[in-house]
Scaffold this motif. Sequence first.
Motif, PDB file in Angstrom:
ATOM      1  N   ILE A  83       0.828  -1.196   0.000  1.00 42.24           N
ATOM      2  CA  ILE A  83       0.000   0.000   0.000  1.00 42.24           C
ATOM      3  C   ILE A  83       0.865   1.250   0.000  1.00 42.24           C
ATOM      4  CG2 ILE A  83      -1.573   1.375   1.412  1.00 42.24           C
ATOM      5  CD1 ILE A  83      -2.797  -1.339   2.284  1.00 42.24           C
TER       6      ILE A  83
ATOM      7  N   ASP B  30      -5.623   2.614  -3.520  1.00 44.64           N
ATOM      8  CA  ASP B  30      -5.494   3.991  -3.959  1.00 44.64           C
ATOM      9  C   ASP B  30      -5.734   4.908  -2.761  1.00 44.64           C
ATOM     10  OD1 ASP B  30      -5.826   6.522  -5.018  1.00 44.64           O
ATOM     11  OD2 ASP B  30      -6.664   5.742  -6.877  1.00 44.64           O
ATOM     12  N   ASP B  31      -4.658   5.398  -2.201  1.00 47.82           N
ATOM     13  CA  ASP B  31      -4.738   6.107  -0.931  1.00 47.82           C
ATOM     14  C   ASP B  31      -5.642   7.326  -0.988  1.00 47.82           C
ATOM     15  OD1 ASP B  31      -3.906   5.899   1.675  1.00 47.82           O
ATOM     16  OD2 ASP B  31      -2.489   7.548   1.438  1.00 47.82           O
ATOM     17  N   GLU B  32      -5.450   8.127  -2.036  1.00 42.21           N
ATOM     18  CA  GLU B  32      -6.185   9.374  -2.115  1.00 42.21           C
ATOM     19  C   GLU B  32      -7.683   9.131  -2.197  1.00 42.21           C
ATOM     20  OE1 GLU B  32      -5.441  12.877  -5.027  1.00 42.21           O
ATOM     21  OE2 GLU B  32      -3.558  11.893  -4.529  1.00 42.21           O
ATOM     22  N   MET B  33      -8.041   8.116  -3.017  1.00 39.24           N
ATOM     23  CA  MET B  33      -9.455   7.820  -3.198  1.00 39.24           C
ATOM     24  C   MET B  33     -10.064   7.241  -1.921  1.00 39.24           C
ATOM     25  SD  MET B  33     -10.440   8.697  -6.242  1.00 39.24           S
ATOM     26  CE  MET B  33     -11.771   7.679  -6.879  1.00 39.24           C
TER      27      MET B  33
ATOM     28  N   GLU C  11       2.527   1.701  -3.336  1.00 41.79           N
ATOM     29  CA  GLU C  11       1.612   2.130  -4.389  1.00 41.79           C
ATOM     30  C   GLU C  11       1.301   3.607  -4.233  1.00 41.79           C
ATOM     31  OE1 GLU C  11       1.248  -1.165  -6.702  1.00 41.79           O
ATOM     32  OE2 GLU C  11       0.224   0.743  -7.014  1.00 41.79           O
ATOM     33  N   THR C  12       1.099   4.032  -2.990  1.00 39.88           N
ATOM     34  CA  THR C  12       0.712   5.416  -2.788  1.00 39.88           C
ATOM     35  C   THR C  12       1.817   6.352  -3.202  1.00 39.88           C
ATOM     36  OG1 THR C  12       0.793   4.579  -0.554  1.00 39.88           O
ATOM     37  CG2 THR C  12      -1.043   5.966  -1.121  1.00 39.88           C
TER      38      THR C  12
ATOM     39  N   LYS D 215       1.647   6.698  -6.872  1.00 41.16           N
ATOM     40  CA  LYS D 215       0.398   7.128  -7.488  1.00 41.16           C
ATOM     41  C   LYS D 215       0.340   8.645  -7.544  1.00 41.16           C
ATOM     42  CE  LYS D 215      -3.439   5.188  -8.802  1.00 41.16           C
ATOM     43  NZ  LYS D 215      -3.691   3.854  -9.288  1.00 41.16           N
TER      44      LYS D 215
END
Lengths: 373, 442
Positions: free
Chosen positions: A39, B196-199, A42-43, A46
């Motif tokens: 996680i 997806d951290d932001e989402m 990925e962040t 992203k």
Amino acid sequence: MIFRKKKDTESNKKSQDNVARSKGVDVASVLKESIDSAISQETSEKQKSSGSLDISPDGFRRLDAEDRRISSDSSGQKGLKAGLTLSRKILSRPFTKAAVKKAIDPSFWDEAEEALISADAGVACSAEIVKRAKQIVIGEGVKSIDGVREAFRRAVVETILVTGVPPSLEGEKPQVIFVVGVNGVGKTTTCAKLGYIFKTAGKKVIFAAADTFRAAGIEQMEMWAARVGAPVVKHQPGGDPAAVVYDSIERALAKSTDFVIVDTAGRLHTKKNLMEELSKMWRVAGKKLKGRPLGVLVIDATTGQNGVNQARIFSQALNVDMIVLTKMDGTAKGGVVLAIGRELKIPVGFVGVGEGLGDLKPFDPVEYARALF
Amino acid sequence: MFESLNDRIQNVFSKLKGRGKLSEKDVEAALKELKLVLLEADVNYRVVKMFVDHVKKRAVGEEVIKSVTPAQQVVKIIYDEMTEILGGSSRSLNFSPHPPSVIMLVGLQGSGKTTAAAKLAVMLRHQGRNPCLVAADIYRPAAVEQLQILGEKIGVPVIHFKHKSAVDICSLSVEWAVRNGHDVVILDTAGRLHIDDEMMQELLEIKRNLNPSETLLVVDAMTGQEAVNVALTFLERIEFDGIILTKMDGDARGGAALSMKTVTGRPIKLVSIGEKLEDMEVFHPDRVASRILGMGDVVTLVEKAQKTMTEERARKLEEKIRKQKFDFDDFLEQMQQLKKMGGLARVIEMIPGMGNISRLGGIDLDDKRMKRIEAIIQSMTVEERRNPSILNASRRRRIAKGSGTTTQEVNQLVKQFAQMQKMLKVLSGRGSLGTFKRLFPF
């Protein structure tokens, strides 16, 4: 296709070694650690536009610009391997343990099989891959862990390669491509991404909005088409999708278009009448063409063993020439393509690794195997 | 759904049932096979291990092996354990004591949130509530339009604010709902990857602002081993109260359904079972377990029948059958009832022991054939419908022409109908016409 560098693998392995050492063989905590680090990894990678987006033409142009930036920025970063981080970690667990113990005992093979099953490769297919890897290891007297790893990679590649190579997308003009699949796998997005690939290669593309069933299915295709910059042939919602196909081919013939991409409605393969509707569209297209259309089946990477049924039954309705495996930017492994390849010999053509237009990459079996193990 | 799993499990059972006495070895062999069946059905491999261990512990005990019917005991244990991992009993949705109750739907892309939102609205309205829908998916092209079109179809207002963030849209919508007297607000959020951290942050913010009485994770029933990872991550990041399983009308073996409750501790509350907007049901673990194990599901069948058929009409029909006046008109009406109940195939599936029939012998239980039969009956005159015996060759030719079928098909139907009348006579002769016959005169 560009993958993340090897160094990364090494560091992953190391951190896992540590986990395995410090916590013994507590499976749950290893899994959790790997989820956590996946996680955070990925962040950090992203980069996504946030805040409000509107769907006015202006908003779209802005979105489009942003999209291009994202795909070009991240083209070096975003690959199959990024998406497979977690799965690679799970699949690596038996290797890590073996490395700690400095030996391969019988339980290693069981664990390797379990790991493959957990990647959705299916019971029979997993057993076969393990058996093949074992053969290689014993037959060639492999001693090192890396050698065993390599044996597994080879076994996976062999499984995929029996399916043959996806056909070339170049053919008689116009080449008609049917994009089919069950509901929600990402057909419309895949249509747009395919169109974008052709368009960037300087080809003329039109989209056929043949999803006349789903609410706003046509609008969705139109919005994507606007982003690609290609025209859409459409009818009324609820219209006959075969008629849309017919009209789009007519138009393609008149305007010497290279590719007609048909966005079909999502349908569960168990719905007989809907599958018949699909074969009708296929026949209609076939009659208008010198050659035959190409069938592209879209499969969501999170799909389980049901994917095999999907592929089997869609193949009865039309000719499935290749699979596009979508949503590989998540943590799903898409191992079902191994099971599909083994049973039905359908090759994988592309993988979807993100939401941007440029996020459809050609599938490379060797890289896929390397990303898994 | 579950049919092919049911087939495979029946195989395992039949091997057990073939024996009078069971040894520990027999049970173990059966369980090993059961394990493979479940793995192939995409049940999470850790859940499979746990499940098989539980069954084994209970099944190899003295009582079972020495009992008169050991095989049935084992089946019973498997049924119990399966009900347990499916969640025990059905759970209803939570509503806030101070309306409006906010129900938030979250999930991966393509899991079916938007359709589920509309179906949920239909269901809640049937329960006498006044729901409204909020289009909070501002990312996917045409997602807002999709919900608006669905809302129009079902007559439920869809709220959306242009040029606002998803968080703002949700807050504003709830205010709007209060002003307009809606007691339930359903939030259709954008699909997002669990990593997806932001989402995920966006969801968290919506949740914090509105404190939904129910957050539901929408999961595609065809998802493989990944289902568990996704659910766990959603649980960890934003918490949820229950699960909606979608696309249950496919032929997935339902592994996700079997893994979810055990892994997340959150029950499956609703299932979506068809293309129509009425096709959403409450999830009943016990009934699903009995369906998976091929024991049918009479309870659901009766409930469905009650929904589509009034007491009075049922009585009338029963009387007609008793007086042997069951004619083509009644037949037609029954067929239309059946359609409302979800089609012949789905009804047959729920009858104990009949689950396999639709697949055996290749009988085509397609709705298409029902349509043809309907057409034939509708091409008959009133007199012909009441008294099929007057159907001579010329009349039959006319009917075939009128309905666009063949004389053979008309002949076949008339013959079948005659047989059915005979059967009904026998049944009614026995006295009480149970629910079964009332429902199912075919």
